[in-house]
Design a protein around this motif. Sequence first.
Motif, short mmCIF file in Angstrom:
data_model
loop_
_atom_site.label_atom_id
_atom_site.label_comp_id
_atom_site.label_asym_id
_atom_site.label_seq_id
_atom_site.Cartn_x
_atom_site.Cartn_y
_atom_site.Cartn_z
N PHE B 33 0.81 -1.21 0.00
CA PHE B 33 0.00 0.00 0.00
C PHE B 33 0.85 1.27 0.00
O PHE B 33 0.56 2.21 -0.74
N TYR B 34 1.88 1.30 0.84
CA TYR B 34 2.65 2.54 0.97
C TYR B 34 3.37 2.90 -0.32
O TYR B 34 3.49 4.08 -0.66
N LEU B 37 0.90 4.27 -2.81
CA LEU B 37 0.49 5.64 -2.54
C LEU B 37 1.25 6.64 -3.42
O LEU B 37 0.74 7.71 -3.73
N ILE B 83 -2.57 16.08 0.93
CA ILE B 83 -3.37 15.96 2.15
C ILE B 83 -4.10 14.63 2.16
O ILE B 83 -4.10 13.91 3.18
N SER B 84 -4.72 14.25 1.02
CA SER B 84 -5.43 12.96 1.05
C SER B 84 -4.43 11.81 1.19
O SER B 84 -4.73 10.81 1.85
N ASN B 86 -1.69 11.91 2.89
CA ASN B 86 -1.34 11.90 4.31
C ASN B 86 -2.42 11.22 5.15
O ASN B 86 -2.14 10.39 6.01
N PHE B 87 -3.69 11.56 4.86
CA PHE B 87 -4.79 10.95 5.60
C PHE B 87 -4.82 9.43 5.39
O PHE B 87 -5.01 8.66 6.33
N LEU B 88 -4.64 9.01 4.13
CA LEU B 88 -4.68 7.58 3.84
C LEU B 88 -3.52 6.86 4.51
O LEU B 88 -3.69 5.74 5.02
N ALA B 89 -2.33 7.49 4.52
CA ALA B 89 -1.18 6.85 5.17
C ALA B 89 -1.45 6.68 6.66
O ALA B 89 -1.15 5.64 7.25
N LYS B 90 -2.08 7.72 7.28
CA LYS B 90 -2.39 7.61 8.70
C LYS B 90 -3.38 6.47 8.95
O LYS B 90 -3.21 5.68 9.88
N ALA B 91 -4.42 6.39 8.10
CA ALA B 91 -5.41 5.32 8.26
C ALA B 91 -4.74 3.96 8.10
O ALA B 91 -5.00 3.03 8.87
N ALA B 92 -3.82 3.85 7.12
CA ALA B 92 -3.14 2.57 6.89
C ALA B 92 -2.28 2.19 8.08
O ALA B 92 -2.23 1.03 8.47
N MET B 93 -1.61 3.19 8.68
CA MET B 93 -0.78 2.88 9.85
C MET B 93 -1.64 2.43 11.01
O MET B 93 -1.27 1.54 11.77
N HIS B 94 -2.82 3.05 11.14
CA HIS B 94 -3.72 2.65 12.22
C HIS B 94 -4.22 1.22 12.02
O HIS B 94 -4.32 0.44 12.97
#
Lengths: 89, 110, 162
Positions: B33-34, B37, B83-84, B86-94
Amino acid sequence: MIEIALKVTIALIALAVVLNVYRLIRGPDATDRVLALDTLYINAIALILLLDIQLDTRLYLESALLIAVMGFIGTVALAKYLKRGSVIE
Amino acid sequence: MTLAIELGISILLIIGGVFALIGAIGLARLPDFYTRLHGPTKATTIGVGSIALASFAYFAGANASYDLIELLIMVFLFMTAPISANFLAKAAMHLKVKTTDNTRGQPWDQ
Amino acid sequence: MNARFGLPHPLLSFALFFVWLMLAGASAGYVVLGLLLAWILPLVTRGFWPDTPRIKKPWKLLPYTLKVILDIIIASLTVARLVLSFRRKPQPAFVCYPLTLTDPMGITMLASTISLTPGTVSADVSDDHRVLLIHAVDVSDDQELIEDIHDRYEKALLEVFQ
């Protein structure tokens, strides 16, 4: 010349959309699907702009702008939902 | 419209289409995924930006209507793409999305 | 300037005015309406905005923007090469980048720049705003990447914000 370039570009973007849909179906994670949707709406904007040139009209520009705004909000809302389990806390 | 302008618009269009396709290929075939991105945030954004610029040049050259909405779309896409991502990366890390085996370093979740 | 009826966010008003003109076209009536909107909207939404960003030297943003635009074009070429080279496997890495910027606006701009420039996407900021987590798609030396970002972008942003 522009007509040929326009047709080639539309074909390229259509191919890109097919690849995006492949990633959308394949997954494997929810984040991948959201990313595929994000790319899809950006490609949709490109298609609308190309359609505008093809038909020689500016009628659809506003809809492209609206898709840009709404798509961004949708992506952010989905990402937030995946992270927190709710969109508005 | 002169030949030079037509040529410029055609080149911008083709460049845009090729980059959008490259972004989609990256989305389809990179391993995790990363890394996936990266394709949409860079290649697709510049591809559509280039098409928007071509559209602007076409309407400015064809019937001299200087509507700036295409440029607005372009600026908006360039502002929102990171920005999107960044948001997706944060969600993926969570969600602790899997990374490929040869990734160095660890994602953290706070 | 009067706190109740002045311009609480001059930059916001400026941006609103120009986006309005781009959307509506520049006839006289729309210019007046745009000026009115640019004055009223920041006043009405004043309570929702965090502190005004302190940009000390706005004119230094111009060369920075040009450099970033150039790097964005290079970035897509790098991604293209990476995507189209079928034989070689990329070497992704998570890199912790120590921030020297302290201004939130500056950090946002740096993170966005990193996301749009070659091979890197900024993933997260630590809670104390000291460390930026970067995902690089194909990098062999972490230290080199950190120094590169510091020299190319953060120094320029430090000049703007401090």
